[in-house]
Structures are given as structure tokens and as C-alpha cells.
Design a protein around this motif. Structure first.
Motif, PDB file in Angstrom:
ATOM      1  N   GLU A   1       0.894  -1.069  -0.074  1.00  0.00           N
ATOM      2  CA  GLU A   1      -0.025  -0.042   0.035  1.00  0.00           C
ATOM      3  C   GLU A   1       0.929   1.131   0.033  1.00  0.00           C
ATOM      4  O   GLU A   1       0.532   2.367  -0.869  1.00  0.00           O
ATOM      5  N   GLN A   2       2.145   1.304   0.606  1.00  0.00           N
ATOM      6  CA  GLN A   2       2.873   2.320   0.601  1.00  0.00           C
ATOM      7  C   GLN A   2       3.636   2.607  -0.471  1.00  0.00           C
ATOM      8  O   GLN A   2       3.673   3.886  -0.879  1.00  0.00           O
ATOM      9  N   PHE A   3       3.976   1.463  -1.138  1.00  0.00           N
ATOM     10  CA  PHE A   3       4.514   1.658  -2.398  1.00  0.00           C
ATOM     11  C   PHE A   3       3.578   2.292  -3.451  1.00  0.00           C
ATOM     12  O   PHE A   3       3.952   2.959  -4.299  1.00  0.00           O
ATOM     13  N   HIS A   4       2.351   1.636  -3.515  1.00  0.00           N
ATOM     14  CA  HIS A   4       1.274   1.993  -4.392  1.00  0.00           C
ATOM     15  C   HIS A   4       0.908   3.535  -4.110  1.00  0.00           C
ATOM     16  O   HIS A   4       0.734   4.261  -5.138  1.00  0.00           O
ATOM     17  N   GLY A   5       0.843   4.047  -2.940  1.00  0.00           N
ATOM     18  CA  GLY A   5       0.821   5.457  -2.653  1.00  0.00           C
ATOM     19  C   GLY A   5       1.855   6.286  -3.098  1.00  0.00           C
ATOM     20  O   GLY A   5       1.805   7.513  -3.672  1.00  0.00           O
TER      21      GLY A   5
ATOM     22  N   PHE B   1       3.641  10.423  -7.564  1.00  0.00           N
ATOM     23  CA  PHE B   1       4.735  10.772  -8.466  1.00  0.00           C
ATOM     24  C   PHE B   1       4.146  10.502  -9.941  1.00  0.00           C
ATOM     25  O   PHE B   1       4.833  10.941 -10.852  1.00  0.00           O
ATOM     26  N   GLN B   2       2.918   9.654 -10.119  1.00  0.00           N
ATOM     27  CA  GLN B   2       2.564   9.480 -11.417  1.00  0.00           C
ATOM     28  C   GLN B   2       2.143  10.648 -12.418  1.00  0.00           C
ATOM     29  O   GLN B   2       2.192  10.436 -13.541  1.00  0.00           O
ATOM     30  N   THR B   3       1.305  11.512 -11.488  1.00  0.00           N
ATOM     31  CA  THR B   3       0.971  12.740 -12.389  1.00  0.00           C
ATOM     32  C   THR B   3       1.760  13.687 -12.685  1.00  0.00           C
ATOM     33  O   THR B   3       1.634  14.787 -13.168  1.00  0.00           O
ATOM     34  N   MET B   4       3.110  13.745 -11.959  1.00  0.00           N
ATOM     35  CA  MET B   4       3.854  14.556 -12.111  1.00  0.00           C
ATOM     36  C   MET B   4       4.964  14.319 -13.307  1.00  0.00           C
ATOM     37  O   MET B   4       5.685  13.240 -13.425  1.00  0.00           O
ATOM     38  N   ASP B   5       4.957  15.292 -14.356  1.00  0.00           N
ATOM     39  CA  ASP B   5       5.618  14.827 -15.480  1.00  0.00           C
ATOM     40  C   ASP B   5       7.212  15.248 -15.437  1.00  0.00           C
ATOM     41  O   ASP B   5       7.721  14.426 -16.180  1.00  0.00           O
ATOM     42  N   THR B   6       7.522  15.975 -14.551  1.00  0.00           N
ATOM     43  CA  THR B   6       8.963  16.159 -14.218  1.00  0.00           C
ATOM     44  C   THR B   6       9.566  15.075 -13.397  1.00  0.00           C
ATOM     45  O   THR B   6      11.044  14.686 -13.498  1.00  0.00           O
TER      46      THR B   6
END
Length: 170
Positions: free
Chosen positions: A153-157, A162-167
């Protein structure tokens, strides 16, 4: 010595006796134990090391006699290639046996640990960032107690963050 190799395996020369004798010799320390016991209970003028050398010589002679006898019983004309069935059958089985002998213990132990739920946690983690062969820009190392376990769960969070951050993807 008249009693060297006087056991039942060396009475006749054939494949069965050869392979049984070779199996007997593969058992650790059994050949040496038998040689020492024979030396103790046999009247001889040989030293123990000489007795063991004589036993070894007789063992090699027995093995050679077995192979010569098998060559007489199953002759192979000189210069004739071995049949593919023999080469791939016997050679393939030997290759598979050697692979099993080497890999089975490794696979068995790794599967037992993974199935039993024993986690093999890392002991040391090192991270080094370099640019095209230059000196490292960043180097970090963490060992045993500095390492922390992360739940799924921590890894998924972490991934969601950071999935939505393009940088973060660059």
C-alpha cells in the motif's frame, strides 16, 4: 596381499558390478574405512599407506577389466561413429543429471524459503548517479538497520503521488 578387493562386487566383470563398485567408492570414507579394517585384520608387512595404494591399484585394475570386458561383449568397430540414439540418449541424460545435481539444491532452497514466507531482505543498498562516464554526482549507501520495509500500500501510494508529475518521469 591375497585379500585385497575380495568382496562380492569384484568377483565378475560386468556393468552391474562396475556401477555398484563405483557407487560404493563414491560413498565418503567408506573405501578408506574398508581399507583400514582390511589392513588391521590381515597379516601383512605393508604399511597402511602402502596398503591403501595397493587397494587403489586393484580398484583401478578392476574398473579397467570391467570396461575391457564390456568392450568384448559389445564391440564397436574402430572409426565408426556412435549412433545418435546413444550419443543423445546417454549424453543427454548425463547433461540433465549434472544440471539437476547442480541446480536442484539451489532451486529447492529458494522455493522453500519463498513458499514458507521467509523474506530474504537485502542487507546493503547502494545508489550511484553518474552522467556519461563522469564522476558520480550522487552516491548513497544504506545498510541493514537503515533499511526500512515498505508495504504494498505504501509503495502504491508512492507511485500515485509521482505518477501525475511529468517532471518525475524525466
Amino acid at each position: 596381499p591375497t585379500r585385497v578387493l575380495g568382496d562380492f562386487l569384484t568377483k565378475s566383470y560386468n556393468y552391474v558390478n562396475l556401477f555398484l563398485f563405483q557407487g560404493f567408492r563414491l560413498i565418503p570414507f567408506l573405501t578408506e574405512l574398508r581399507a583400514v579394517m582390511d589392513w588391521v585384520w590381515t597379516d601383512t608387512s605393508l604399511s597402511l599407506s602402502s596398503w591403501i595404494c595397493v587397494e587403489d591399484i586393484y580398484a583401478h585394475i578392476f574398473i579397467l577389466k570391467c570396461w575391457r570386458e564390456s568392450e568384448k561383449r559389445y564391440p564397436q568397430p574402430r572409426g565408426q561413429k556412435k549412433k545418435k540414439v546413444v550419443k543423445y540418449g546417454m549424453g543427454g541424460m548425463i547433461v540433465m543429471l549434472l544440471i539437476c545435481i547442480v541446480w536442484f539444491p539451489l532451486l529447492f532452497m529458494s522455493l522453500v524459503k519463498s513458499v514458507a514466507g521467509v523474506v530474504n531482505a537485502p542487507l546493503d543498498v547502494s545508489v550511484k548517479i553518474t552522467l556519461a562516464g563522469f564522476q558520480p554526482i550522487f552516491t548513497m549507501s544504506a545498510q541493514q538497520k537503515q533499511l526500512q520495509t515498505v508495504t504494498e500500500e505504501q509503495f502504491h501510494g508512492f507511485k500515485q503521488k509521482f505518477q501525475t508529475m511529468d517532471t518525475a518521469l524525466e
